[in-house]
Design an enzyme around this catalytic site. Structure first.
Site, PDB file in Angstrom:
ATOM      1  N   HIS A  87       0.462  -1.976   2.882  1.00 22.11           N
ATOM      2  CA  HIS A  87       0.031  -3.289   3.352  1.00 22.11           C
ATOM      3  C   HIS A  87       1.199  -4.262   3.211  1.00 22.11           C
ATOM      4  CE1 HIS A  87      -0.984  -3.369  -1.051  1.00 22.11           C
ATOM      5  NE2 HIS A  87      -0.241  -4.462  -0.930  1.00 22.11           N
TER       6      HIS A  87
HETATM    7  C1  T46 Z   1       0.975  -4.928  -3.991  1.00 19.18           C
HETATM    8  C2  T46 Z   1       1.274  -3.616  -4.590  1.00 19.18           C
HETATM    9  C3  T46 Z   1       2.662  -3.538  -5.163  1.00 19.18           C
HETATM   10  C4  T46 Z   1      -7.951  -6.790  -7.612  1.00 19.18           C
HETATM   11  O1  T46 Z   1      -9.176  -6.952  -7.673  1.00 19.18           O
HETATM   12  N1  T46 Z   1      -7.107  -7.715  -8.157  1.00 19.18           N
HETATM   13  C5  T46 Z   1      -5.756  -7.572  -8.115  1.00 19.18           C
HETATM   14  O2  T46 Z   1      -5.038  -8.445  -8.625  1.00 19.18           O
HETATM   15  C6  T46 Z   1      -5.198  -6.421  -7.467  1.00 19.18           C
HETATM   16  C7  T46 Z   1      -3.698  -6.231  -7.384  1.00 19.18           C
HETATM   17  C8  T46 Z   1      -6.051  -5.498  -6.936  1.00 19.18           C
HETATM   18  N2  T46 Z   1      -7.399  -5.683  -7.017  1.00 19.18           N
HETATM   19  C9  T46 Z   1      -8.297  -4.638  -6.476  1.00 19.18           C
HETATM   20  C10 T46 Z   1      -8.255  -4.451  -4.968  1.00 19.18           C
HETATM   21  C11 T46 Z   1      -8.573  -2.971  -4.831  1.00 19.18           C
HETATM   22  O3  T46 Z   1      -9.976  -2.788  -4.825  1.00 19.18           O
HETATM   23  O4  T46 Z   1      -7.882  -3.404  -7.043  1.00 19.18           O
HETATM   24  C12 T46 Z   1      -8.014  -2.351  -6.112  1.00 19.18           C
HETATM   25  C13 T46 Z   1      -6.680  -1.632  -5.897  1.00 19.18           C
HETATM   26  O5  T46 Z   1      -5.775  -2.524  -5.213  1.00 19.18           O
HETATM   27  P1  T46 Z   1      -4.836  -2.057  -4.023  1.00 19.18           P
HETATM   28  O6  T46 Z   1      -5.451  -0.943  -3.302  1.00 19.18           O
HETATM   29  O7  T46 Z   1      -4.446  -3.265  -3.224  1.00 19.18           O
HETATM   30  O8  T46 Z   1      -3.569  -1.524  -4.863  1.00 19.18           O
HETATM   31  P2  T46 Z   1      -2.145  -1.067  -4.333  1.00 19.18           P
HETATM   32  O9  T46 Z   1      -1.527  -0.308  -5.436  1.00 19.18           O
HETATM   33  O10 T46 Z   1      -2.232  -0.415  -3.016  1.00 19.18           O
HETATM   34  O11 T46 Z   1      -1.339  -2.463  -4.120  1.00 19.18           O
HETATM   35  C14 T46 Z   1      -1.045  -3.299  -5.209  1.00 19.18           C
HETATM   36  C15 T46 Z   1      -1.359  -4.759  -4.888  1.00 19.18           C
HETATM   37  O12 T46 Z   1      -2.705  -4.883  -4.430  1.00 19.18           O
HETATM   38  C16 T46 Z   1      -0.437  -5.329  -3.850  1.00 19.18           C
HETATM   39  O13 T46 Z   1      -0.558  -6.734  -3.808  1.00 19.18           O
HETATM   40  O14 T46 Z   1       1.873  -5.597  -3.490  1.00 19.18           O
HETATM   41  O15 T46 Z   1       0.329  -3.189  -5.567  1.00 19.18           O
END
Ligand code: T46
Length: 128
Positions: free
Chosen positions: A49
């Site tokens: 993303h």
């Molecule tokens: C990024 C990369 C480096 C939350 O509720 N609060 C938060 O602060 C974050 C970061 C995530 N979430 C929830 C959203 C999803 O349901 O946690 C779950 C996993 O998040 P996500 O799939 O977005 O994780 P990554 O590892 O794909 O991405 C993350 C960050 O979301 C993003 O901003 O830049 O790490």
């Protein structure tokens, strides 16, 4: 600001190491959220993303992983393997994290609280 390594101080002595990221000195934004990614399964690719506004500093505090950043025209892969430097990731960068070691802990300092509306999760939409 393009993705940049920001060297962090290593304040080591005979007891071990301590590194620090301070607003103004190392983080070029006010930090409003901190999260960390760990226990990532082998072969998993995370991220996929971009963000509209969010600025972040990412630092691996244990283990290693890869961070691919793509601005829509070209991409660069960074090897995250040192707690002594942080990668600045500005808005408008598609990111993919991969090759996590089993002990990897990726710490992220973010300029804003979590807002799903700031995410672009469709690559075609991102390139437009
Ligand atoms: C990024 C990369 C480096 C939350 O509720 N609060 C938060 O602060 C974050 C970061 C995530 N979430 C929830 C959203 C999803 O349901 O946690 C779950 C996993 O998040 P996500 O799939 O977005 O994780 P990554 O590892 O794909 O991405 C993350 C960050 O979301 C993003 O901003 O830049 O790490």
């Amino acid at each position: 600001m393009i993705p940049t390594w920001i060297e962090l101080p290593s304040l080591g002595d005979e007891r071990g190491q301590l590194s620090v990221a301070e607003v103004g000195n190392h983080a070029p934004f006010d930090i409003r959220r901190v999260y960390w990614i760990y226990e990532t399964e082998e072969g998993v690719v995370r991220g996929k993303h971009a963000h509209v506004e969010l600025e972040q500093l990412a630092v691996v505090v244990a283990g290693s992983c890869k961070m691919r950043l793509d601005d829509g025209n070209s991409s660069v892969e960074f090897t995250m393997d040192s707690p002594r430097r942080a990668l600045y990731i500005g808005p408008g960068m598609w990111r993919e994290m991969s090759e996590f070691s089993s002990d990897c802990v990726l710490l992220v300092l973010a300029s804003e609280v979590y807002q799903e509306s700031d995410y672009i999760r469709d690559y075609e939409k991102f390139t437009k």
